[in-house]
Enzyme design. Structure first.
Site, mmCIF file in Angstrom:
data_model
loop_
_atom_site.group_PDB
_atom_site.id
_atom_site.type_symbol
_atom_site.label_atom_id
_atom_site.label_comp_id
_atom_site.label_asym_id
_atom_site.label_seq_id
_atom_site.Cartn_x
_atom_site.Cartn_y
_atom_site.Cartn_z
ATOM 1 N N SER A 82 0.827 -1.211 0.000
ATOM 2 C CA SER A 82 0.000 0.000 0.000
ATOM 3 C C SER A 82 0.856 1.253 0.000
ATOM 4 O O SER A 82 0.332 2.358 -0.059
ATOM 5 C CB SER A 82 -0.871 0.001 1.252
ATOM 6 O OG SER A 82 -0.033 0.080 2.382
ATOM 7 N N CYS A 83 2.200 1.096 0.078
ATOM 8 C CA CYS A 83 3.005 2.299 0.308
ATOM 9 C C CYS A 83 3.899 2.698 -0.861
ATOM 10 O O CYS A 83 3.764 3.806 -1.387
ATOM 11 C CB CYS A 83 3.854 2.095 1.555
ATOM 12 S SG CYS A 83 2.863 1.619 2.963
ATOM 13 N N PHE A 84 4.814 1.810 -1.267
ATOM 14 C CA PHE A 84 5.789 2.222 -2.290
ATOM 15 C C PHE A 84 5.115 2.746 -3.564
ATOM 16 O O PHE A 84 5.403 3.855 -4.000
ATOM 17 C CB PHE A 84 6.737 1.067 -2.652
ATOM 18 C CG PHE A 84 7.809 0.787 -1.642
ATOM 19 C CD1 PHE A 84 7.851 1.452 -0.431
ATOM 20 C CD2 PHE A 84 8.802 -0.138 -1.913
ATOM 21 C CE1 PHE A 84 8.836 1.198 0.498
ATOM 22 C CE2 PHE A 84 9.798 -0.403 -0.993
ATOM 23 C CZ PHE A 84 9.814 0.253 0.213
ATOM 24 N N ASP A 109 3.254 6.064 -2.806
ATOM 25 C CA ASP A 109 4.082 7.202 -2.399
ATOM 26 C C ASP A 109 4.950 7.708 -3.550
ATOM 27 O O ASP A 109 5.124 8.912 -3.724
ATOM 28 C CB ASP A 109 4.956 6.819 -1.191
ATOM 29 C CG ASP A 109 4.105 6.566 0.052
ATOM 30 O OD1 ASP A 109 2.886 6.828 0.001
ATOM 31 O OD2 ASP A 109 4.650 6.098 1.069
#
Ligand code: UGA
Length: 431
Positions: free
Chosen positions: A264-266, A269
């Site tokens: 859910s992040c890299f 972001d």
């Protein structure tokens, strides 16, 4: 000290539980009644190593959950905003959940006499705290940020699956603040943790989080690019990176090539930083390549599969591993998703196994077969795709004999290419 945590997702639940474990009094706030009930009955709403034990020790003692903002703001001195910041259709972060949390906090700060510090922990694009969070809270509360309430930005660097460990043993703690008071009061909350604490302004703290994730994602895409080149020359990229990583300026971490980064992040972001750069008139070529390469990387598995098999229609393909990485049930942006999509499109029969993520994947693909063991998944298959680096996949020598055609495509360097039995047709993705 007394603090409230808004949002009981991955970050919020771990933050709340760990602060309680450090001796603070914590109230979790969520509008989702189900999550509130789960926490109050000592059950973690997410799978995270060590979290259940911490909840068992602290719920009802120094931790409880509610859907009542008023109660949470009145009874605490800090509110950590830990709501999600998902991507919208253009790749920009969707600030609706953050704005809602700010409105509720602001309304409830209006009649509060005592100093209260609002701490943004959600990952937000630089200047969001100044341009979005502060104006909403000031408007709803009728108070001025800095003089009448504190504002901090305290990013998290927690890996899913290891989040409790990372919270308790961080490499660094970054605290951005609107003023000294906001910075120092948040610092005090972490007094029991022995690590570097960096004090910055708000936008620098926000940027540190984006750069941290973007750099790690860049390292993975770089490792994948080198892996792709190595594959063309018959070189094992893992042997190469093992030596390259010994240079202290590079470090051995995040050099494992494979089917690309997910979670859910890299992806979110890096895309958000690209979007912000473009908005500012800058063309972020490196970051764009990181994403482009990552989107193509899972399809390398398909390229190999197509070379090895005449046609996919009517074949049985086993996908071992559905989570975006081992140690979690999270399938967001998992590399298995585009691969299963492709296989189904070509008329293959897909059988899948994952120790934790099958329930989540059922919501994405209801038309593939999920099995409760590795053996069942491999029986009579024409090919096996190793998509997640779960430890239990490392010793599947005997199970591979159950396959009809023993073709194994390893997308995560799960098996040691030197130990593969002669009758197995093994292909590594980048080695
Ligand atoms: C990441 C960061 O590591 C955390 O520091 C950060 O706090 C978190 O995002 C977040 O922003 O909340 P996470 O998404 O849990 O944590 O996952 P990682 O362990 O960093 O792995 C990300 C992806 O990169 C996975 O798909 C993994 O398989 C892949 N990866 C990682 C590789 O392909 N090769 C590597 O060498 C390392």
């Amino acid at each position: 000290m007394k603090l409230s945590v808004i949002g009981t997702g991955y970050v919020g639940t771990v933050t709340a539980a760990c602060f309680a474990e450090l001796g603070h009094e914590v109230i979790c706030v969520d509008t989702d009644e189900k999550k509130v009930d789960m926490i109050n009955s000592r059950q973690a709403p997410i799978i995270e190593d060590g979290l259940d034990e911490i909840l068992k020790r602290n719920v009802g003692v120094s931790l409880h959950a509610t859907n009542n903002y008023e109660e949470a703001v009145r009874n605490t001195d800090f509110s950590f905003i830990c709501v999600g910041t998902p991507s919208d259709i253009d790749g920009n972060i969707d600030l609706q959940p953050l704005k809602n949390a700010c409105r509720c906090l602001g309304t409830n700060l209006r009649n509060k006499k005592k100093y209260h510090c609002v701490v943004v922990k959600s990952t937000v694009v630089p200047k969001t705290t100044e341009d979005v969070v502060i104006p909403i809270i000031e408007k709803e509360s009728g108070k001025s940020a800095g003089s009448e309430f504190g504002v901090s930005m305290n990013p998290e660097f927690l890996r899913e699956g290891k989040a409790v460990y990372d919270f308790m043993n961080p490499d660094k703690i970054v605290i951005g603040g609107i003023d000294k008071r906001s910075q120092l009061c948040v610092k005090e909350l972490y007094d029991k943790i022995d690590t570097n604490v960096s004090i910055t302004d708000l936008k620098t703290a926000e940027m540190i989080k984006y750069v941290n994730n973007s750099f790690l994602a860049t390292k993975v895409s770089f490792a994948n690019e080198i892996g792709n080149i190595c594959k063309l020359m018959g070189i094992n990229t893992y042997e190469v990176m093992e030596q390259v990583g010994k240079d202290f300026r590079i470090s051995p971490h995040f050099l494992r090539s494979g089917a690309g980064f997910g979670g859910s992040c890299f992806p979110k972001d890096v895309r958000a930083l690209i979007g912000k750069s473009i908005e500012l008139g800058y063309d972020p070529k490196i970051l764009q390549s990181v994403i482009e390469l990552n989107e193509k990387q899972p399809l390398k598995v398909i390229d190999i599969l197509k070379k090895k098999m005449n046609k996919l229609e009517g074949t049985q393909i086993t996908v071992l591993g559905l989570a975006f990485k081992s140690g979690t049930d999270d399938i967001r942006e998992s590399s298995s998703i585009p691969i299963i999509n492709y296989l189904l499109e070509k008329g293959a029969y897909v059988v899948a196994y994952d120790p934790l993520a099958m329930n989540n994947m059922r919501n994405v693909f209801s038309n593939i077969r999920y099995t409760s063991t590795i053996e069942e998944a491999l029986e009579n298959s024409d090919a096996c795709l190793l998509m997640t680096d779960w430890d239990e996949f490392r010793e599947i020598d005997n199970e591979l004999n159950l396959m009809k055609r023993k073709l194994v495509i390893d997308a995560r360097y799960v098996l040691n290419p030197n130990d593969i039995k002669a009758d197995i047709k093994y292909e590594g993705l980048c080695w």
